[in-house]
Design an enzyme around this catalytic site. Structure first.
Site, PDB file in Angstrom:
ATOM      1  N   CYS A 151      -4.151  -8.410  -7.599  1.00  0.00           N
ATOM      2  CA  CYS A 151      -4.805  -7.302  -8.290  1.00  0.00           C
ATOM      3  C   CYS A 151      -6.389  -7.919  -8.426  1.00  0.00           C
ATOM      4  CB  CYS A 151      -4.423  -6.893  -9.420  1.00  0.00           C
ATOM      5  SG  CYS A 151      -5.450  -5.589 -10.217  1.00  0.00           S
ATOM      6  N   HIS A 172      -3.353  -2.218   2.091  1.00  0.00           N
ATOM      7  CA  HIS A 172      -4.260  -1.245   2.073  1.00  0.00           C
ATOM      8  C   HIS A 172      -4.503  -0.425   3.427  1.00  0.00           C
ATOM      9  CE1 HIS A 172      -5.766  -2.316  -1.843  1.00  0.00           C
ATOM     10  NE2 HIS A 172      -5.266  -3.636  -1.591  1.00  0.00           N
ATOM     11  N   GLU A 190      -4.075   4.326  -6.022  1.00  0.00           N
ATOM     12  CA  GLU A 190      -3.253   2.927  -5.869  1.00  0.00           C
ATOM     13  C   GLU A 190      -1.809   3.236  -5.869  1.00  0.00           C
ATOM     14  OE1 GLU A 190      -4.265  -0.246  -8.531  1.00  0.00           O
ATOM     15  OE2 GLU A 190      -6.507   0.333  -8.466  1.00  0.00           O
ATOM     16  N   CYS A 233     -10.655  -0.437  -7.592  1.00  0.00           N
ATOM     17  CA  CYS A 233      -9.633  -1.215  -7.012  1.00  0.00           C
ATOM     18  C   CYS A 233     -10.405  -2.485  -6.558  1.00  0.00           C
ATOM     19  CB  CYS A 233      -8.817  -0.534  -6.165  1.00  0.00           C
ATOM     20  SG  CYS A 233      -7.558  -1.361  -5.456  1.00  0.00           S
ATOM     21  N   GLY A 246      -8.877  -3.286  -3.104  1.00  0.00           N
ATOM     22  CA  GLY A 246      -9.064  -2.103  -2.252  1.00  0.00           C
ATOM     23  C   GLY A 246     -10.672  -2.279  -1.825  1.00  0.00           C
TER      24      GLY A 246
HETATM   25  N1  LIG Z   1      -1.682  -0.828  -7.674  1.00  0.00           N
HETATM   26  C1  LIG Z   1      -2.026  -2.180  -6.467  1.00  0.00           C
HETATM   27  C2  LIG Z   1      -2.172  -3.379  -7.470  1.00  0.00           C
HETATM   28  C3  LIG Z   1      -3.542  -3.432  -8.366  1.00  0.00           C
HETATM   29  C4  LIG Z   1      -4.750  -3.599  -7.622  1.00  0.00           C
HETATM   30  C5  LIG Z   1      -6.042  -3.478  -8.127  1.00  0.00           C
HETATM   31  N2  LIG Z   1      -6.082  -2.502  -9.106  1.00  0.00           N
HETATM   32  C6  LIG Z   1      -7.019  -4.315  -7.715  1.00  0.00           C
HETATM   33  O1  LIG Z   1      -8.171  -4.196  -8.684  1.00  0.00           O
HETATM   34  O2  LIG Z   1      -6.930  -4.863  -6.636  1.00  0.00           O
HETATM   35  C7  LIG Z   1      -0.751  -2.338  -5.712  1.00  0.00           C
HETATM   36  O3  LIG Z   1       0.447  -2.078  -5.953  1.00  0.00           O
HETATM   37  O4  LIG Z   1      -0.880  -3.020  -4.792  1.00  0.00           O
END
Ligand SMILES: N[C@@H](CCC[C@H](N)C(=O)O)C(=O)O
Length: 276
Positions: free
Chosen positions: A71, A163, A212, A221, A224
């Site tokens: 993350c 992603h 997400e 993200c 992301g």
């Molecule tokens: N929901 C994501 C994990 C969190 C990603 C995050 N918010 C970021 O900033 O990179 C997952 O399940 O991969």
């Protein structure tokens, strides 16, 4: 249990330090504490743990109780936490992640507190089966995907977590809540996926909105944003250094040609401390 509520561009976390390892039941705790009506409210529960290979280890549980491999926004919050709370006095630290190895972090300290953080997010994974997708190709770029009756084209990038980047005419006003959850669980993504809807503004700037995996629509993200830049370079749409504008603010992302690593720079903030 003591906790600190933190955020990176509005992507918010309950940060807990002091445990030796990830406690059993952390998944249920995350579901309960991240609830915005019956809990503290957050996109994820983050543990700062001791590491044998780095200065610190980070584990992140999404608000639905699933664990993520990495993350980007949380790693900036963790970095601010350990410096501001005197757990390190180094301006360069390393943080072990579950799925993206050990990451090098540079802290920008102002008046004794971390203001912004630059993270070496490592090399992107582009091989289709490794992202993972069901597409057995060296790269999955501008690839067709059908959801209900709608056709999209996506580019698959893993930054340790998966992603799916999709270009749309107007990311800011795109119906994220309609298409995000359908794409998250599409059978082409065996471990589900994070979904980024992107509009390129120019070669150094994109808008992005994110759905997400395990958390739904968040304000930002980090991984992301990294995936967005990598995808945009692969599709010939941006240069290798660009600003990604998210609902919660901007991240600056670089994909270095020399070492193939992606670098993310952005802020981290504390909101409040509490005791449960
Ligand atoms: N929901 C994501 C994990 C969190 C990603 C995050 N918010 C970021 O900033 O990179 C997952 O399940 O991969």
């Amino acid at each position: 249990m003591k906790f600190t509520k933190m955020h990176g561009l509005g992507n918010d976390f309950i940060v807990v330090a002091g445990e030796k390892e990830l406690p059993s039941g952390a998944d249920q705790l995350a579901i309960r504490l991240c609830n915005r009506f019956f809990g503290i409210g957050a996109d994820g529960l983050v543990y700062i743990l001791p590491s044998e290979t780095a200065d610190f280890k980070m584990r992140i549980i999404n608000s639905d109780g699933s664990e993520a491999e990495q993350c980007g926004n949380a790693i900036r919050c963790v970095s601010k936490y350990v410096y501001d709370n005197g757990m390190t006095d180094k301006a360069e630290i390393t943080v072990e992640t579950l799925g993206a190895g050990v990451q090098k972090v540079q802290l920008n300290v102002q008046n004794g507190k971390v203001a912004t953080v630059r993270v070496d997010m490592g090399q992107p994974i582009l091989e289709g089966l490794q992202v993972p997708t069901t597409v057995d190709q060296a790269e999955v770029i501008d690839y067709p995907i059908e959801v209900d009756d709608r056709q999209f084209r996506f580019t698959a990038v893993s930054m340790g977590n998966p992603h799916c980047v999709i270009y749309v005419d107007d990311a800011v006003n795109f119906d994220l809540s309609l298409w995000g959850p359908r794409l998250e669980v599409h059978p082409m993504f065996p471990r589900k996926t994070n979904v980024e809807f992107v509009t390129v503004k120019n070669r150094e700037h994109t808008d992005m909105r994110v759905w997400e995996r395990g958390a739904g629509p968040t304000l930002a993200c980090g991984t992301g944003a990294c995936a967005t830049l990598v995808s945009s370079v692969l599709n010939g749409l941006t240069d290798r250094r660009a600003t990604v504008s998210l609902k919660g603010g901007d991240l600056f992302i670089e994909w270095d040609e020399a070492d193939n690593h992606v670098y993310m720079t952005g802020p981290a903030e504390e909101v409040f401390k509490g005791t449960l």
